[in-house]
Design a protein around this motif. Structure first.
Motif, PDB file in Angstrom:
ATOM      1  N   THR A   1      38.281 -15.571 -32.405  1.00  0.00           N
ATOM      2  CA  THR A   1      38.581 -16.210 -33.688  1.00  0.00           C
ATOM      3  C   THR A   1      38.228 -17.681 -33.691  1.00  0.00           C
ATOM      4  O   THR A   1      37.609 -18.190 -34.632  1.00  0.00           O
ATOM      5  CB  THR A   1      40.076 -16.041 -34.037  1.00  0.00           C
ATOM      6  OG1 THR A   1      40.408 -14.644 -34.019  1.00  0.00           O
ATOM      7  CG2 THR A   1      40.388 -16.630 -35.400  1.00  0.00           C
ATOM      8  N   PHE A   2      38.607 -18.385 -32.624  1.00  0.00           N
ATOM      9  CA  PHE A   2      38.452 -19.841 -32.613  1.00  0.00           C
ATOM     10  C   PHE A   2      37.374 -20.339 -31.652  1.00  0.00           C
ATOM     11  O   PHE A   2      36.846 -21.440 -31.836  1.00  0.00           O
ATOM     12  CB  PHE A   2      39.796 -20.500 -32.258  1.00  0.00           C
ATOM     13  CG  PHE A   2      40.896 -20.165 -33.216  1.00  0.00           C
ATOM     14  CD1 PHE A   2      40.960 -20.763 -34.464  1.00  0.00           C
ATOM     15  CD2 PHE A   2      41.870 -19.236 -32.880  1.00  0.00           C
ATOM     16  CE1 PHE A   2      41.970 -20.444 -35.356  1.00  0.00           C
ATOM     17  CE2 PHE A   2      42.893 -18.916 -33.766  1.00  0.00           C
ATOM     18  CZ  PHE A   2      42.931 -19.525 -35.006  1.00  0.00           C
ATOM     19  N   GLY A   3      37.069 -19.573 -30.623  1.00  0.00           N
ATOM     20  CA  GLY A   3      36.013 -19.952 -29.703  1.00  0.00           C
ATOM     21  C   GLY A   3      36.214 -21.267 -29.007  1.00  0.00           C
ATOM     22  O   GLY A   3      35.246 -21.974 -28.709  1.00  0.00           O
ATOM     23  N   ASP A   4      37.470 -21.629 -28.743  1.00  0.00           N
ATOM     24  CA  ASP A   4      37.738 -22.952 -28.161  1.00  0.00           C
ATOM     25  C   ASP A   4      38.539 -22.880 -26.869  1.00  0.00           C
ATOM     26  O   ASP A   4      39.265 -23.808 -26.534  1.00  0.00           O
ATOM     27  CB  ASP A   4      38.471 -23.829 -29.180  1.00  0.00           C
ATOM     28  CG  ASP A   4      39.801 -23.228 -29.641  1.00  0.00           C
ATOM     29  OD1 ASP A   4      40.139 -22.105 -29.195  1.00  0.00           O
ATOM     30  OD2 ASP A   4      40.502 -23.878 -30.438  1.00  0.00           O
ATOM     31  N   MET A   5      38.390 -21.777 -26.122  1.00  0.00           N
ATOM     32  CA  MET A   5      39.196 -21.602 -24.923  1.00  0.00           C
ATOM     33  C   MET A   5      38.314 -21.472 -23.682  1.00  0.00           C
ATOM     34  O   MET A   5      37.278 -20.817 -23.706  1.00  0.00           O
ATOM     35  CB  MET A   5      40.096 -20.376 -25.056  1.00  0.00           C
ATOM     36  CG  MET A   5      41.037 -20.459 -26.252  1.00  0.00           C
ATOM     37  SD  MET A   5      42.187 -19.082 -26.338  1.00  0.00           S
ATOM     38  CE  MET A   5      43.265 -19.460 -24.964  1.00  0.00           C
TER      39      MET A   5
ATOM     40  N   GLU B   1      43.832  -9.153 -23.805  1.00  0.00           N
ATOM     41  CA  GLU B   1      43.296  -8.830 -25.134  1.00  0.00           C
ATOM     42  C   GLU B   1      43.748  -9.841 -26.184  1.00  0.00           C
ATOM     43  O   GLU B   1      43.004 -10.138 -27.122  1.00  0.00           O
ATOM     44  CB  GLU B   1      43.710  -7.413 -25.536  1.00  0.00           C
ATOM     45  CG  GLU B   1      42.858  -6.327 -24.924  1.00  0.00           C
ATOM     46  CD  GLU B   1      41.360  -6.542 -25.179  1.00  0.00           C
ATOM     47  OE1 GLU B   1      40.981  -6.783 -26.353  1.00  0.00           O
ATOM     48  OE2 GLU B   1      40.583  -6.485 -24.215  1.00  0.00           O
ATOM     49  N   VAL B   2      44.971 -10.382 -26.018  1.00  0.00           N
ATOM     50  CA  VAL B   2      45.454 -11.398 -26.960  1.00  0.00           C
ATOM     51  C   VAL B   2      44.580 -12.644 -26.871  1.00  0.00           C
ATOM     52  O   VAL B   2      44.134 -13.192 -27.897  1.00  0.00           O
ATOM     53  CB  VAL B   2      46.929 -11.754 -26.659  1.00  0.00           C
ATOM     54  CG1 VAL B   2      47.390 -12.904 -27.557  1.00  0.00           C
ATOM     55  CG2 VAL B   2      47.821 -10.538 -26.852  1.00  0.00           C
ATOM     56  N   ILE B   3      44.314 -13.093 -25.650  1.00  0.00           N
ATOM     57  CA  ILE B   3      43.489 -14.287 -25.458  1.00  0.00           C
ATOM     58  C   ILE B   3      42.056 -14.009 -25.902  1.00  0.00           C
ATOM     59  O   ILE B   3      41.395 -14.868 -26.513  1.00  0.00           O
ATOM     60  CB  ILE B   3      43.517 -14.739 -23.986  1.00  0.00           C
ATOM     61  CG1 ILE B   3      44.938 -15.109 -23.568  1.00  0.00           C
ATOM     62  CG2 ILE B   3      42.584 -15.913 -23.765  1.00  0.00           C
ATOM     63  CD1 ILE B   3      45.558 -16.231 -24.376  1.00  0.00           C
ATOM     64  N   ARG B   4      41.567 -12.830 -25.624  1.00  0.00           N
ATOM     65  CA  ARG B   4      40.200 -12.484 -26.034  1.00  0.00           C
ATOM     66  C   ARG B   4      40.070 -12.509 -27.553  1.00  0.00           C
ATOM     67  O   ARG B   4      39.088 -13.043 -28.094  1.00  0.00           O
ATOM     68  CB  ARG B   4      39.835 -11.105 -25.482  1.00  0.00           C
ATOM     69  CG  ARG B   4      38.360 -10.758 -25.634  1.00  0.00           C
ATOM     70  CD  ARG B   4      38.063  -9.389 -25.070  1.00  0.00           C
ATOM     71  NE  ARG B   4      36.634  -9.108 -25.093  1.00  0.00           N
ATOM     72  CZ  ARG B   4      36.104  -7.934 -24.810  1.00  0.00           C
ATOM     73  NH1 ARG B   4      36.895  -6.921 -24.466  1.00  0.00           N
ATOM     74  NH2 ARG B   4      34.801  -7.755 -24.844  1.00  0.00           N
ATOM     75  N   THR B   5      41.057 -11.960 -28.244  1.00  0.00           N
ATOM     76  CA  THR B   5      41.036 -11.977 -29.711  1.00  0.00           C
ATOM     77  C   THR B   5      41.138 -13.408 -30.243  1.00  0.00           C
ATOM     78  O   THR B   5      40.434 -13.784 -31.195  1.00  0.00           O
ATOM     79  CB  THR B   5      42.203 -11.136 -30.266  1.00  0.00           C
ATOM     80  OG1 THR B   5      42.080  -9.789 -29.800  1.00  0.00           O
ATOM     81  CG2 THR B   5      42.212 -11.145 -31.789  1.00  0.00           C
ATOM     82  N   GLU B   6      42.000 -14.193 -29.626  1.00  0.00           N
ATOM     83  CA  GLU B   6      42.160 -15.590 -30.046  1.00  0.00           C
ATOM     84  C   GLU B   6      40.849 -16.354 -29.865  1.00  0.00           C
ATOM     85  O   GLU B   6      40.455 -17.145 -30.735  1.00  0.00           O
ATOM     86  CB  GLU B   6      43.273 -16.244 -29.232  1.00  0.00           C
ATOM     87  CG  GLU B   6      43.590 -17.674 -29.650  1.00  0.00           C
ATOM     88  CD  GLU B   6      44.731 -18.279 -28.841  1.00  0.00           C
ATOM     89  OE1 GLU B   6      44.951 -19.515 -28.959  1.00  0.00           O
ATOM     90  OE2 GLU B   6      45.394 -17.541 -28.085  1.00  0.00           O
ATOM     91  N   ASN B   7      40.170 -16.107 -28.762  1.00  0.00           N
ATOM     92  CA  ASN B   7      38.925 -16.823 -28.517  1.00  0.00           C
ATOM     93  C   ASN B   7      37.801 -16.322 -29.413  1.00  0.00           C
ATOM     94  O   ASN B   7      36.890 -17.076 -29.765  1.00  0.00           O
ATOM     95  CB  ASN B   7      38.526 -16.714 -27.048  1.00  0.00           C
ATOM     96  CG  ASN B   7      37.675 -17.880 -26.600  1.00  0.00           C
ATOM     97  OD1 ASN B   7      37.810 -18.985 -27.115  1.00  0.00           O
ATOM     98  ND2 ASN B   7      36.783 -17.636 -25.649  1.00  0.00           N
TER      99      ASN B   7
END
Length: 428
Positions: A154-158, A146-152
C-alpha cells in the motif's frame, strides 16, 4: 511489676498519645529529610570516568535484560520476507536525482497504528522536501508477515531487515547498525541519513532549512554534502554507562559516517545499546566525528507536567526552554521526543503546519505556574542551584570530558564540536 507482654505494646501506646497533627508533621519531615539526604548524596557522589579511548567495560542492559544474552539467529531460523514493491526514490521520479536525505523511523513490526500516525502527520506535511521517508522493521515472523507485506504494498515505505529477529534486545542493540549495513549493501546512498524513534515528531521543514540545506551544494547539478564525517544531533551523557553519545531519539549522519561505523562493527562486533555502540566503536577505532549540536529549544523530551494545564501541549509561564525536557514553547521546536501517548502526539502535531511550527497562541485560561508536585519540587531546588532537572543535555556532560584541540572543542576524544565553545553556550 509490669509484665513483659505489656511492655511490647508500649510503642503503640506512646504513638496513640501523640497528637495526630504532630505525628503527620513528624512523618512528613522524616520523609522529606530522607529524600533530601538521598538527593544530596547523589549530587555529591563523584562518578568514575574511563580513560581516553578506553571504553568502559560493562554488561549493558536493555529493559533490565543483559545484552550479553543477544544471539544471532541460527541458519534457517528466520524465513525470508517475500519481495514487495518499495516507493520509488526521487531518483526514479525526478530529473534532479536521488533525494539527498533519508529520514528513517526505527520501529517494531507490530506497531502499524503508530506508523499510520506518522505518515499522516509530519511525513504528509513535509512531503515536498527532497527527502525519502522509510520505516525500518526486523523480521516480522509468520504472524505479521502478510500484514507487513500488505502494508508495504500500500505505502511502499518499509525496509525489512529479515535477517534480524523482532525482539527488544535486537531493536536496542544492533538494529540501527544493521540498517546502515543494509543501505550500503543495497547501494541506497544518501548524503544525509536520519535515524529516529517512533515517539518523536519531526519539524522536517525547520530541520532541512537550518541543518541540512546549508550543508549541501548543487554545483555538480545534484545536491551533494559539503561536510564529511559529520553527525547532527544532541550529545547526551549517560552517567551509569560513563559514555557520551548523540541522543538516540534522533540523529543524522553523513554517508561516510555510516561506512565507518559498519566497518568498525565488522571488526569489533560491539553489542551494546544501539546509540552507545556508536561511541564504543569510535573509541575502539580511534575515530573522531564532527558534531553539529542541536539546542534544547530545538530538540527535547516532551514533559507534560510543564504544560499550561489547559489541555494544550504549550508550556507554562516559567518553563525552561533550554532544558533537556520541557513542553512546547517558542518558534524553534524541531524534534519533540517522548510522545508515547497517542493523544499528546496528535496535539503536538496540530501545533505544526506545512511551514513549520505555528505561532504560540494566547492561553485559553489562567496560565499554569507549575503547581504540580514534581515541578514544584524542582522549581524549589532550582532557586538554590540544587537540581539538574532543568539542565541542557550539554550541561550534564562533566567538564572532564572536554578538551580543546587546536581550537576545536572535543568531547571524550571522539565528538568534535569545532568552534562551538560549550563555555560560551553556558555549558561548562
Amino acid at each position: 511489676m509490669e509484665s513483659k507482654g505489656s511492655s511490647q505494646y508500649l510503642p503503640s501506646v506512646v504513638i496513640r498519645c501523640i497528637p495526630k497533627r504532630f505525628l503527620r508533621l513528624f512523618i512528613g519531615a522524616l520523609i522529606l529529610t530522607c529524600v533530601l539526604v538521598g538527593h544530596l548524596l547523589y549530587r555529591l557522589t563523584v562518578p568514575t570516568y574511563h580513560l581516553p579511548f578506553q571504553p568502559p567495560v560493562l554488561d549493558y542492559t536493555v529493559h533490565d535484560v543483559p545484552v550479553s544474552q543477544y544471539r544471532e539467529p541460527a541458519p534457517g531460523e528466520l524465513q525470508p520476507f517475500p519481495p514487495t514493491p518499495q516507493l520509488a526514490s526521487l531518483a526514479d521520479s525526478e530529473p534532479r536525482g536521488r533525494a539527498p536525505w533519508l529520514a528513517a523511523v526505527i520501529c517494531p513490526a507490530d506497531d502499524a497504528e503508530r506508523r499510520m500516525m506518522i505518515r499522516t502527520t509530519w511525513m504528509r506535511l513535509y512531503r515536498d522536501l527532497p527527502m525519502d521517508t522509510r520505516f525500518v522493521v526486523s523480521n516480522p515472523g509468520p504472524e505479521w508477515t502478510e500484514v507487513i507485506r500488505t502494508e508495504n504494498r500500500t505505502f511502499g515505505d518499509m525496509i525489512v531487515l529479515d535477517h534480524l529477529p523482532e525482539n527488544d534486545i535486537t531493536a536496542n542493540t544492533v538494529k540501527t547498525l544493521e540498517f546502515y549495513k543494509w543501505l550500503i549493501t543495497h547501494n541506497e546512498k544518501y548524503e544525509f541519513v536520519t535515524k529516529m524513534d517512533t515517539d518523536l515528531f519531526l519539524n522536517a521543514r525547520a530541520f532541512w532549512s537550518q541543518y541540512l540545506e546549508p550543508r549541501l551544494s548543487n554545483d555538480t547539478g545534484s545536491l551533494k554534502a559539503t561536510v564529511d564525517m559529520t553527525m547532527v544531533g544532541q550529545l547526551y551523557y549517560s552517567r551509569p554507562h560513563d559514555l557520551v553519545f548523540p541522543h538516540g531519539s534522533m540523529y543524522t549522519a553523513t554517508w561516510d559516517v555510516l561506512e565507518t561505523l559498519v566497518t568498525l562493527q565488522q571488526a569489533h562486533k560491539v553489542i551494546a545499546g544501539e546509540d552507545m555502540a556508536n561511541a564504543l566503536l569510535l573509541m575502539k577505532g580511534h575515530q573522531e566525528i564532527n558534531v553539529v549540536n542541536m539546542l534544547g529549544t530545538e530538540k527535547f523530551d516532551f514533559e507534560a507536567a510543564d504544560t499550561r494545564g489547559d489541555g494544550s501541549p504549550w508550556a507554562r509561564d516559567h518553563t525552561h526552554p533550554n532544558a533537556a525536557q520541557h513542553a512546547l514553547v517558542g518558534g524553534g521546536a524541531i524534534a519533540i521526543h517522548q510522545l508515547k501517548d497517542r493523544k499528546m502526539y496528535l496535539k503536538v502535531a496540530d501545533c505544526f503546519d506545512e511551514d513549520g511550527i505555528k505561532e504560540m497562541p494566547p492561553p485559553t485560561s489562567q496560565r499554569y505556574q507549575g503547581s504540580s508536585l514534581s515541578l514544584g519540587w524542582h522549581d524549589f531546588w532550582y532557586l538554590f542551584g540544587m537540581t539538574a532537572h532543568y539542565n541542557s543535555q550539554l550541561q550534564n556532560i562533566p567538564s572532564v570530558y572536554w578538551t580543546n584541540h587546536h581550537g576545536d572543542w572535543v568531547c571524550d576524544g571522539i565528538w568534535n564540536l569545532g568552534r562551538q565553545d560549550p563555555r560560551q553556550m553556558g555549558q561548562l
